[in-house]
Design a protein around this motif. Structure first.
Motif, PDB file in Angstrom:
ATOM      1  N   VAL A 128      90.252  43.754  39.788  1.00  0.00           N
ATOM      2  CA  VAL A 128      89.722  43.147  41.062  1.00  0.00           C
ATOM      3  C   VAL A 128      90.595  43.309  42.293  1.00  0.00           C
ATOM      4  CG1 VAL A 128      87.473  42.386  41.237  1.00  0.00           C
ATOM      5  CG2 VAL A 128      87.635  43.681  39.414  1.00  0.00           C
ATOM      6  N   ALA A 129      91.169  42.046  41.725  1.00  0.00           N
ATOM      7  CA  ALA A 129      92.136  41.508  42.363  1.00  0.00           C
ATOM      8  C   ALA A 129      93.239  41.821  43.614  1.00  0.00           C
ATOM      9  CB  ALA A 129      93.207  40.043  41.677  1.00  0.00           C
ATOM     10  N   ARG A 130      93.568  42.978  42.904  1.00  0.00           N
ATOM     11  CA  ARG A 130      94.384  44.167  43.856  1.00  0.00           C
ATOM     12  C   ARG A 130      93.627  45.329  43.922  1.00  0.00           C
ATOM     13  NH1 ARG A 130      97.279  42.119  39.451  1.00  0.00           N
ATOM     14  NH2 ARG A 130      99.359  41.318  39.505  1.00  0.00           N
ATOM     15  N   LEU A 131      92.561  44.861  44.331  1.00  0.00           N
ATOM     16  CA  LEU A 131      91.437  45.670  45.113  1.00  0.00           C
ATOM     17  C   LEU A 131      91.757  45.537  46.061  1.00  0.00           C
ATOM     18  CD1 LEU A 131      88.354  46.487  43.332  1.00  0.00           C
ATOM     19  CD2 LEU A 131      89.754  48.609  43.988  1.00  0.00           C
ATOM     20  N   THR A 161      80.739  47.984  40.946  1.00  0.00           N
ATOM     21  CA  THR A 161      80.240  47.009  42.361  1.00  0.00           C
ATOM     22  C   THR A 161      81.600  47.222  42.655  1.00  0.00           C
ATOM     23  OG1 THR A 161      78.387  45.944  40.835  1.00  0.00           O
ATOM     24  CG2 THR A 161      78.790  45.320  42.967  1.00  0.00           C
ATOM     25  N   GLU A 162      82.393  46.231  42.482  1.00  0.00           N
ATOM     26  CA  GLU A 162      83.467  46.240  43.311  1.00  0.00           C
ATOM     27  C   GLU A 162      84.439  47.351  44.311  1.00  0.00           C
ATOM     28  OE1 GLU A 162      84.085  42.612  44.787  1.00  0.00           O
ATOM     29  OE2 GLU A 162      82.207  42.927  43.263  1.00  0.00           O
ATOM     30  N   PHE A 163      83.735  48.402  43.848  1.00  0.00           N
ATOM     31  CA  PHE A 163      84.904  49.976  44.100  1.00  0.00           C
ATOM     32  C   PHE A 163      83.511  50.163  45.208  1.00  0.00           C
ATOM     33  CE2 PHE A 163      87.867  49.628  40.964  1.00  0.00           C
ATOM     34  CZ  PHE A 163      88.573  50.625  41.014  1.00  0.00           C
ATOM     35  N   ARG A 164      82.242  50.646  45.171  1.00  0.00           N
ATOM     36  CA  ARG A 164      81.653  50.421  45.292  1.00  0.00           C
ATOM     37  C   ARG A 164      81.001  49.953  46.402  1.00  0.00           C
ATOM     38  NH1 ARG A 164      77.728  50.407  40.902  1.00  0.00           N
ATOM     39  NH2 ARG A 164      78.123  52.421  40.215  1.00  0.00           N
ATOM     40  N   ARG A 165      81.656  48.839  46.656  1.00  0.00           N
ATOM     41  CA  ARG A 165      81.501  47.651  47.791  1.00  0.00           C
ATOM     42  C   ARG A 165      82.993  47.746  48.987  1.00  0.00           C
ATOM     43  NH1 ARG A 165      80.722  42.780  44.870  1.00  0.00           N
ATOM     44  NH2 ARG A 165      79.297  42.077  45.852  1.00  0.00           N
ATOM     45  N   ARG A 166      83.668  47.865  48.332  1.00  0.00           N
ATOM     46  CA  ARG A 166      84.620  48.507  48.962  1.00  0.00           C
ATOM     47  C   ARG A 166      84.756  50.350  49.690  1.00  0.00           C
ATOM     48  NH1 ARG A 166      86.140  44.572  45.664  1.00  0.00           N
ATOM     49  NH2 ARG A 166      86.784  42.762  46.741  1.00  0.00           N
ATOM     50  N   ASP A 167      83.848  51.170  49.653  1.00  0.00           N
ATOM     51  CA  ASP A 167      84.013  52.256  49.936  1.00  0.00           C
ATOM     52  C   ASP A 167      85.045  52.795  49.250  1.00  0.00           C
ATOM     53  OD1 ASP A 167      81.470  51.986  51.111  1.00  0.00           O
ATOM     54  OD2 ASP A 167      82.402  51.251  53.132  1.00  0.00           O
ATOM     55  N   ARG A 195      90.383  44.538  50.268  1.00  0.00           N
ATOM     56  CA  ARG A 195      90.019  43.229  50.599  1.00  0.00           C
ATOM     57  C   ARG A 195      88.157  43.414  51.016  1.00  0.00           C
ATOM     58  NH1 ARG A 195      90.652  39.651  55.717  1.00  0.00           N
ATOM     59  NH2 ARG A 195      88.284  39.569  55.784  1.00  0.00           N
ATOM     60  N   ASP A 196      87.417  42.721  49.938  1.00  0.00           N
ATOM     61  CA  ASP A 196      85.915  43.249  50.026  1.00  0.00           C
ATOM     62  C   ASP A 196      85.719  42.857  51.313  1.00  0.00           C
ATOM     63  OD1 ASP A 196      83.567  42.839  50.070  1.00  0.00           O
ATOM     64  OD2 ASP A 196      83.397  41.520  48.590  1.00  0.00           O
ATOM     65  N   PRO A 197      85.747  43.734  51.749  1.00  0.00           N
ATOM     66  CA  PRO A 197      84.839  44.229  53.723  1.00  0.00           C
ATOM     67  C   PRO A 197      83.099  42.395  53.879  1.00  0.00           C
ATOM     68  CG  PRO A 197      83.989  46.183  52.901  1.00  0.00           C
ATOM     69  CD  PRO A 197      85.119  44.973  51.743  1.00  0.00           C
ATOM     70  N   ASN A 198      82.630  42.578  52.796  1.00  0.00           N
ATOM     71  CA  ASN A 198      81.122  42.048  52.703  1.00  0.00           C
ATOM     72  C   ASN A 198      81.006  41.088  51.954  1.00  0.00           C
ATOM     73  OD1 ASN A 198      80.129  44.273  54.584  1.00  0.00           O
ATOM     74  ND2 ASN A 198      80.292  45.577  52.941  1.00  0.00           N
ATOM     75  N   PRO A 199      82.121  39.861  52.172  1.00  0.00           N
ATOM     76  CA  PRO A 199      82.639  38.840  50.978  1.00  0.00           C
ATOM     77  C   PRO A 199      81.508  38.364  50.599  1.00  0.00           C
ATOM     78  CG  PRO A 199      83.493  38.328  53.120  1.00  0.00           C
ATOM     79  CD  PRO A 199      83.199  39.898  53.205  1.00  0.00           C
TER      80      PRO A 199
END
Length: 192
Positions: free
Chosen positions: A179-182, A42-48, A184-188
């Motif tokens: 996840v903390a090192r991914l 989910t987190e990888f997808r959220r960041r494309d 920044r989430d473009p859609n927080p």
């Protein structure tokens, strides 16, 4: 070595979290392992960032003490678990060996996307995950391993991979630390 950083061009590779393997009596796959792998996806997808979902549908030729009659397998044995919530943008890789690179287009796909680091999760730690980690390392990728998003049917094999093999192939971390090192989430506002 604990995780220090994630490349902005990382890809997540989840190994063999498929219905038939997860359901094996000796698999002992905890819901936490599946949930952590799904959360990473989910987190990888959220960041494309690329998400690669791997299943296994065969075995290498050769003599081993373990044999399996594929005719006796349930029809959905090879299907990925529902919790992974497969998306259209996910890359699906079906392998017939332990590692996800051998005999597949995985390396080509990662190269085309400019991927420099792989993050690995799945089952079995000392078989499919370790084989894929070794190949990723040999192909020149930085390797990170989400140790709380993987398991093995053999606890000693799992422990050996996590404590002895993985530290020389890459960096290990928890799902939370990855996840903390991914980036920044473009859609927080969509974060769970």
């Amino acid at each position: 070595m604990p995780l220090t950083t994630l490349d902005a061009t990382s890809a997540l590779i989840i190994i063999d979290l498929q219905k038939g393997i997860v359901a094996l009596p000796d698999a002992d796959v905890s819901q936490a392992v599946v949930a952590n792998a799904a959360y990473l996806a989910t987190e990888f997808r959220r960041r494309d960032l690329p998400v690669v979902l791997v299943n296994v549908a065969g075995a290498a030729p050769g003599r081993t003490e373990y044999t399996e009659n594929s005719a006796e397998l349930p029809a959905d044995f090879f299907d990925l678990v529902a919790e992974l919530d497969v998306h259209d943008d996910d890359v699906l890789v079906t392998k017939t060996r332990w590692g996800a690179f051998h005999g597949t287009d995985l390396h080509q796909f990662l190269q085309e996307r400019g991927v420099t680091q792989t993050v690995l999760a799945g089952i079995a730690t000392g078989i499919g995950v370790e084989s894929t980690a070794r190949a990723a390392h040999e192909h020149g990728y930085h390797v990170a391993l989400a140790t709380d998003a993987m398991t093995d049917m053999d606890t000693e094999r799992h422990h050996n991979s996590v404590t002895r093999v993985f530290p020389v192939l890459g960096q290990t971390a928890s799902t939370k630390d990855i996840v903390a090192r991914l980036p920044r989430d473009p859609n927080p506002e969509q974060s769970a």
